[in-house]
Design an enzyme around this catalytic site. Sequence first.
Site, PDB file in Angstrom:
ATOM      1  CB  SER A 129      -0.951  -0.054   1.205  1.00  0.00           C
ATOM      2  OG  SER A 129      -1.895   0.985   1.169  1.00  0.00           O
ATOM      3  CG  HIS A 167      -4.258  -1.625  -2.036  1.00  0.00           C
ATOM      4  ND1 HIS A 167      -4.729  -2.417  -1.011  1.00  0.00           N
ATOM      5  CD2 HIS A 167      -3.709  -0.539  -1.419  1.00  0.00           C
ATOM      6  CE1 HIS A 167      -4.470  -1.847   0.149  1.00  0.00           C
ATOM      7  NE2 HIS A 167      -3.860  -0.697  -0.072  1.00  0.00           N
TER       8      HIS A 167
END
Length: 215
Positions: free
Chosen positions: A116, A141
Amino acid sequence: MSAHTTAQSAQYNQSATQAALVPMVVEQSARGERSFDIFSRLLRERVIFLTGQVEDHMANLIVAQLLFLEAENPDKDIHLYINSPGGSVSAGLAIFDTMNFIKPEVSTICMGGAYSMGSFLLAAGEKGKRYALANARVMIHQPSGGAQGQATDIEINAREILKTRARLNEILAERTGQPVDKIEKDVERDYWLDAKEAKEYGLIDEVLERRPASL
């Protein structure tokens, strides 16, 4: 005892335990003996650790260390070691902007995992100086949000998340060399890469098994 108080107590105990486990380094000099915690000692070697959740307090510490090392020597590289599950977008962007703001080049090294916002900051290192250790994992993501409240507030927050996602995708495209539309497609869900795949994707520049002379 309330649930809030119990949670605070558990967090304090965890922090105290972690602090007690930090190794100390003792150095001898003509002036006598000095003790440093291991992270402070490594900071003298221009090594910063970004480990754990990316949140405001951690971001402030990272930013302060970056600014301090710039003041110490604006021409010498800084080495940012990353092992993080990600976290707050705003906290991560504060670190990202400071990395770009300061004069020293910042090399990034992934050990363990950069997921992330952790992977975003890994890619944010100086091009040519972004590394991952051989068994590290990387995941990208899209940002997530959990807006609550009135319908109009939820709509406003949704627009802001979309704007933030577009900006993060643009930055990742610039940092990796991938087309924006590919980034948009890949980050729709958790997109996992091993170290070699992260290099092929453009998130890092080299996979390391041994320390190079530059680090």
